[in-house]
Design a protein around this motif. Structure first.
Motif, PDB file in Angstrom:
ATOM      1  N   TYR A  33      -3.939  14.346  -2.720  1.00 54.44           N
ATOM      2  CA  TYR A  33      -4.291  13.324  -1.744  1.00 54.44           C
ATOM      3  C   TYR A  33      -3.400  13.475  -0.514  1.00 54.44           C
ATOM      4  N   ILE A  34      -4.001  13.849   0.608  1.00 55.19           N
ATOM      5  CA  ILE A  34      -3.276  13.922   1.867  1.00 55.19           C
ATOM      6  C   ILE A  34      -3.147  12.477   2.352  1.00 55.19           C
ATOM      7  N   THR A  35      -1.910  12.012   2.480  1.00 54.55           N
ATOM      8  CA  THR A  35      -1.703  10.609   2.835  1.00 54.55           C
ATOM      9  C   THR A  35      -1.247  10.397   4.272  1.00 54.55           C
ATOM     10  N   LEU A  36      -0.672  11.447   4.885  1.00 63.87           N
ATOM     11  CA  LEU A  36      -0.137  11.291   6.228  1.00 63.87           C
ATOM     12  C   LEU A  36      -0.118  12.640   6.933  1.00 63.87           C
ATOM     13  N   VAL A  37      -0.552  12.646   8.185  1.00 66.44           N
ATOM     14  CA  VAL A  37      -0.444  13.821   9.043  1.00 66.44           C
ATOM     15  C   VAL A  37       0.192  13.327  10.331  1.00 66.44           C
ATOM     16  N   ALA A  38       1.378  13.856  10.647  1.00 69.04           N
ATOM     17  CA  ALA A  38       2.104  13.323  11.804  1.00 69.04           C
ATOM     18  C   ALA A  38       2.916  14.402  12.495  1.00 69.04           C
ATOM     19  N   GLU A  42      -7.655  12.170  13.664  1.00 69.80           N
ATOM     20  CA  GLU A  42      -8.435  11.755  14.831  1.00 69.80           C
ATOM     21  C   GLU A  42      -7.522  11.410  16.001  1.00 69.80           C
ATOM     22  N   ALA A  43      -6.447  10.688  15.733  1.00 69.57           N
ATOM     23  CA  ALA A  43      -5.517  10.295  16.798  1.00 69.57           C
ATOM     24  C   ALA A  43      -4.823  11.516  17.397  1.00 69.57           C
ATOM     25  N   LEU A  44      -4.400  12.457  16.548  1.00 71.47           N
ATOM     26  CA  LEU A  44      -3.768  13.680  17.047  1.00 71.47           C
ATOM     27  C   LEU A  44      -4.748  14.477  17.907  1.00 71.47           C
ATOM     28  N   TYR A  45      -5.971  14.600  17.429  1.00 74.55           N
ATOM     29  CA  TYR A  45      -6.986  15.335  18.175  1.00 74.55           C
ATOM     30  C   TYR A  45      -7.202  14.704  19.551  1.00 74.55           C
ATOM     31  N   ASP A  46      -7.393  13.395  19.559  1.00 72.32           N
ATOM     32  CA  ASP A  46      -7.634  12.695  20.825  1.00 72.32           C
ATOM     33  C   ASP A  46      -6.458  12.849  21.784  1.00 72.32           C
ATOM     34  N   TYR A  47      -5.247  12.742  21.264  1.00 72.37           N
ATOM     35  CA  TYR A  47      -4.056  12.866  22.099  1.00 72.37           C
ATOM     36  C   TYR A  47      -3.970  14.261  22.719  1.00 72.37           C
ATOM     37  N   ILE A  48      -4.149  15.280  21.902  1.00 72.82           N
ATOM     38  CA  ILE A  48      -4.064  16.658  22.408  1.00 72.82           C
ATOM     39  C   ILE A  48      -5.198  16.940  23.393  1.00 72.82           C
ATOM     40  N   ALA A  80      -6.833  21.094  21.076  1.00 77.55           N
ATOM     41  CA  ALA A  80      -7.079  20.087  20.040  1.00 77.55           C
ATOM     42  C   ALA A  80      -7.883  20.689  18.884  1.00 77.55           C
ATOM     43  N   ASP A  81      -8.897  21.477  19.212  1.00 75.31           N
ATOM     44  CA  ASP A  81      -9.692  22.153  18.177  1.00 75.31           C
ATOM     45  C   ASP A  81      -8.820  23.072  17.337  1.00 75.31           C
ATOM     46  N   TYR A  82      -7.952  23.832  18.000  1.00 76.73           N
ATOM     47  CA  TYR A  82      -7.076  24.774  17.308  1.00 76.73           C
ATOM     48  C   TYR A  82      -6.133  24.048  16.348  1.00 76.73           C
ATOM     49  N   VAL A  83      -5.471  23.001  16.835  1.00 72.36           N
ATOM     50  CA  VAL A  83      -4.529  22.267  15.997  1.00 72.36           C
ATOM     51  C   VAL A  83      -5.252  21.625  14.809  1.00 72.36           C
ATOM     52  N   LEU A  84      -6.412  21.027  15.053  1.00 74.17           N
ATOM     53  CA  LEU A  84      -7.174  20.417  13.971  1.00 74.17           C
ATOM     54  C   LEU A  84      -7.561  21.462  12.929  1.00 74.17           C
ATOM     55  N   GLN A 111      -7.958   7.578   4.030  1.00 78.52           N
ATOM     56  CA  GLN A 111      -8.434   7.016   5.294  1.00 78.52           C
ATOM     57  C   GLN A 111      -7.345   7.100   6.361  1.00 78.52           C
ATOM     58  N   GLY A 112      -6.097   6.826   5.970  1.00 77.22           N
ATOM     59  CA  GLY A 112      -4.983   6.901   6.910  1.00 77.22           C
ATOM     60  C   GLY A 112      -4.808   8.305   7.467  1.00 77.22           C
ATOM     61  N   ALA A 113      -4.937   9.325   6.611  1.00 78.96           N
ATOM     62  CA  ALA A 113      -4.799  10.720   7.061  1.00 78.96           C
ATOM     63  C   ALA A 113      -5.941  11.102   7.999  1.00 78.96           C
TER      64      ALA A 113
END
Length: 108
Positions: A86-91, A16-22, A31-35, A9-11
């Motif tokens: 398990y992907i736990t963090l994307v930053a 979502e936060a990265l997408y919104d920021y970009i 944002a689409d490309y990075v996601l 859930q955290g990942a």
């Protein structure tokens, strides 16, 4: 053997936060490309999960249960348990990763 790759859930919230920021500060196209690239990097772990390196911030503490792969400057941090990744963090790697990892992975 292919591993199942799962987002915690955290990942998911990180993506979502990265997408919104970009999308807000650059463009929806960026944002689409990075996601897409981050999801591709994550999915590539299905075949070769051991290829990731140990995050230096965790290695310094003697913790070697997490690994990381990159889509520069982003870091995808994950854990292998059985036949699952398990992907736990994307930053963004330019953030204060020591504090972020401590908060998210170590519960500090």
């Amino acid at each position: 053997m292919a591993y199942a790759v799962l987002l915690t859930q955290g990942a998911e919230q990180d993506l979502e936060a990265l997408y919104d920021y970009i999308a807000d500060f650059d463009s929806i196209t960026s944002a689409d490309y990075v996601l897409d690239q981050l999801l591709e990097v994550a999915q590539s772990l299905a075949n070769f999960p051991e290829r990731g390196t140990y995050p230096k911030e965790l290695s310094a503490l003697g913790i070697r249960e997490y690994r990381q792969v990159f889509f520069k400057p982003y870091r995808v941090i994950y854990r292998i348990i059985g036949e699952r990744v398990y992907i736990t963090l994307v930053a963004d790697g330019r953030r204060d990763m020591q504090a972020l990892l401590a908060r998210r992975l170590l519960g500090s």
